[in-house]
Design a protein around this motif. Structure first.
Motif, PDB file in Angstrom:
ATOM      1  N   LEU A  68      47.363  45.107  47.153  1.00  0.00           N
ATOM      2  CA  LEU A  68      46.928  44.072  46.820  1.00  0.00           C
ATOM      3  C   LEU A  68      45.226  44.749  46.737  1.00  0.00           C
ATOM      4  CD1 LEU A  68      45.710  41.168  48.143  1.00  0.00           C
ATOM      5  CD2 LEU A  68      45.319  42.554  50.069  1.00  0.00           C
ATOM      6  N   PHE A  69      45.112  46.466  46.944  1.00  0.00           N
ATOM      7  CA  PHE A  69      43.971  46.748  46.473  1.00  0.00           C
ATOM      8  C   PHE A  69      43.884  46.984  44.716  1.00  0.00           C
ATOM      9  CE2 PHE A  69      43.691  46.625  50.533  1.00  0.00           C
ATOM     10  CZ  PHE A  69      43.161  45.136  50.740  1.00  0.00           C
ATOM     11  N   ARG A  99      37.765  45.100  43.064  1.00  0.00           N
ATOM     12  CA  ARG A  99      38.419  44.419  43.844  1.00  0.00           C
ATOM     13  C   ARG A  99      38.562  44.188  45.182  1.00  0.00           C
ATOM     14  NH1 ARG A  99      44.354  43.284  41.949  1.00  0.00           N
ATOM     15  NH2 ARG A  99      43.074  41.783  40.026  1.00  0.00           N
ATOM     16  N   THR A 100      38.405  45.896  46.061  1.00  0.00           N
ATOM     17  CA  THR A 100      38.236  46.108  46.914  1.00  0.00           C
ATOM     18  C   THR A 100      37.564  45.226  47.597  1.00  0.00           C
ATOM     19  OG1 THR A 100      39.427  48.054  46.597  1.00  0.00           O
ATOM     20  CG2 THR A 100      38.657  47.580  48.879  1.00  0.00           C
ATOM     21  N   GLN A 101      36.241  46.228  47.105  1.00  0.00           N
ATOM     22  CA  GLN A 101      34.641  45.081  47.483  1.00  0.00           C
ATOM     23  C   GLN A 101      34.528  43.866  47.472  1.00  0.00           C
ATOM     24  OE1 GLN A 101      31.883  47.144  45.215  1.00  0.00           O
ATOM     25  NE2 GLN A 101      32.005  48.466  46.327  1.00  0.00           N
ATOM     26  N   ALA A 102      35.301  43.076  47.073  1.00  0.00           N
ATOM     27  CA  ALA A 102      35.349  41.080  46.529  1.00  0.00           C
ATOM     28  C   ALA A 102      36.000  41.003  47.342  1.00  0.00           C
ATOM     29  CB  ALA A 102      35.602  40.786  45.073  1.00  0.00           C
ATOM     30  N   LEU A 103      37.618  41.441  48.067  1.00  0.00           N
ATOM     31  CA  LEU A 103      38.094  40.954  49.173  1.00  0.00           C
ATOM     32  C   LEU A 103      37.661  41.684  49.787  1.00  0.00           C
ATOM     33  CD1 LEU A 103      41.836  41.960  48.103  1.00  0.00           C
ATOM     34  CD2 LEU A 103      40.888  40.147  48.226  1.00  0.00           C
ATOM     35  N   ARG A 125      34.086  41.196  51.158  1.00  0.00           N
ATOM     36  CA  ARG A 125      32.822  40.407  51.166  1.00  0.00           C
ATOM     37  C   ARG A 125      33.722  38.551  50.720  1.00  0.00           C
ATOM     38  NH1 ARG A 125      31.261  43.518  46.763  1.00  0.00           N
ATOM     39  NH2 ARG A 125      31.282  42.162  45.286  1.00  0.00           N
ATOM     40  N   PHE A 126      34.863  38.380  50.820  1.00  0.00           N
ATOM     41  CA  PHE A 126      35.749  37.401  50.728  1.00  0.00           C
ATOM     42  C   PHE A 126      35.859  37.447  52.546  1.00  0.00           C
ATOM     43  CE2 PHE A 126      39.698  34.425  51.317  1.00  0.00           C
ATOM     44  CZ  PHE A 126      39.151  33.179  50.684  1.00  0.00           C
ATOM     45  N   PHE A 127      36.583  37.958  52.726  1.00  0.00           N
ATOM     46  CA  PHE A 127      36.911  37.944  54.149  1.00  0.00           C
ATOM     47  C   PHE A 127      35.845  38.205  55.146  1.00  0.00           C
ATOM     48  CE2 PHE A 127      41.046  38.932  52.151  1.00  0.00           C
ATOM     49  CZ  PHE A 127      41.906  37.698  52.198  1.00  0.00           C
ATOM     50  N   ASP A 128      34.779  38.930  54.457  1.00  0.00           N
ATOM     51  CA  ASP A 128      33.883  38.571  56.371  1.00  0.00           C
ATOM     52  C   ASP A 128      32.958  37.712  55.758  1.00  0.00           C
ATOM     53  OD1 ASP A 128      31.462  39.849  57.559  1.00  0.00           O
ATOM     54  OD2 ASP A 128      30.624  40.998  56.090  1.00  0.00           O
ATOM     55  N   ASP A 129      33.033  36.487  55.972  1.00  0.00           N
ATOM     56  CA  ASP A 129      32.564  35.536  56.027  1.00  0.00           C
ATOM     57  C   ASP A 129      31.030  35.552  56.512  1.00  0.00           C
ATOM     58  OD1 ASP A 129      32.761  32.864  55.089  1.00  0.00           O
ATOM     59  OD2 ASP A 129      32.971  32.260  57.350  1.00  0.00           O
ATOM     60  N   ASP A 130      30.808  36.010  57.364  1.00  0.00           N
ATOM     61  CA  ASP A 130      29.780  35.992  58.290  1.00  0.00           C
ATOM     62  C   ASP A 130      28.481  36.916  57.152  1.00  0.00           C
ATOM     63  OD1 ASP A 130      30.544  38.371  59.619  1.00  0.00           O
ATOM     64  OD2 ASP A 130      30.854  36.879  61.617  1.00  0.00           O
ATOM     65  N   GLY A 131      28.771  38.011  56.902  1.00  0.00           N
ATOM     66  CA  GLY A 131      28.307  38.382  56.433  1.00  0.00           C
ATOM     67  C   GLY A 131      27.911  40.258  57.041  1.00  0.00           C
ATOM     68  N   GLN A 132      28.534  39.839  57.936  1.00  0.00           N
ATOM     69  CA  GLN A 132      28.116  40.629  58.878  1.00  0.00           C
ATOM     70  C   GLN A 132      28.504  42.300  58.644  1.00  0.00           C
ATOM     71  OE1 GLN A 132      28.419  40.478  63.232  1.00  0.00           O
ATOM     72  NE2 GLN A 132      27.886  38.375  63.019  1.00  0.00           N
ATOM     73  N   GLY A 133      29.169  42.722  57.257  1.00  0.00           N
ATOM     74  CA  GLY A 133      30.031  44.023  57.252  1.00  0.00           C
ATOM     75  C   GLY A 133      30.960  44.936  58.068  1.00  0.00           C
TER      76      GLY A 133
END
Length: 130
Positions: A4-5, A11-15, A17-25
């Motif tokens: 996947l990565f 790509r890893t960072q984009a994924l 950020r996609f899954f960290d929907d609330d942006g809390q890290g």
């Protein structure tokens, strides 16, 4: 297996950020459940694609429909199916499912084309639709 990565930090960072929907890290349990839902949707899409191929390619017999499908998809007869070639073939076959999702799943090395070896990955879904 499917990487996947793909060892690509961007790509890893984009994924992430996609899954960290609330942006809390961090990815919460609820956010992580999205991965499971996407996986299920992908599996259903691949199974439906195999069903479509089986219905569409019947002239050679039950077990040879993937060979017949490959010959149709490889319109240029160069042993590879490029993305636009894939789209054109499936459009002419009147496939209305998520063809891009299937293409990108099969294009394991992300080179923008599917080889016969990559296409054979679809065989693992044949038993699911019997």
């Amino acid at each position: 297996g499917f990487d996947l990565f793909d060892h690509d930090e961007g790509r890893t960072q984009a994924l992430f950020r996609f899954f960290d929907d609330d942006g809390q890290g961090a990815i919460s349990e609820l956010e992580w459940q999205v991965v499971g839902q996407l996986h299920q949707e992908m599996m259903v899409s691949l199974e439906e694609f195999v069903k479509f191929l089986r219905r569409t390619f019947t002239s050679r017999g039950k077990d040879e429909f993937l060979d017949e499908a490959w010959e149709t998809l490889d319109r240029s007869r160069d042993g590879e199916v490029e993305h636009e070639e894939w789209r054109a073939a499936l459009t002419s076959l009147k496939y209305f499912g998520p063809s891009d999702l299937v293409f990108h799943f099969l294009d394991r090395n992300n080179n923008g084309q599917i080889s016969p070896t990559e296409f054979k990955i679809i065989q693992r879904f044949v038993h699911r639709v019997n």
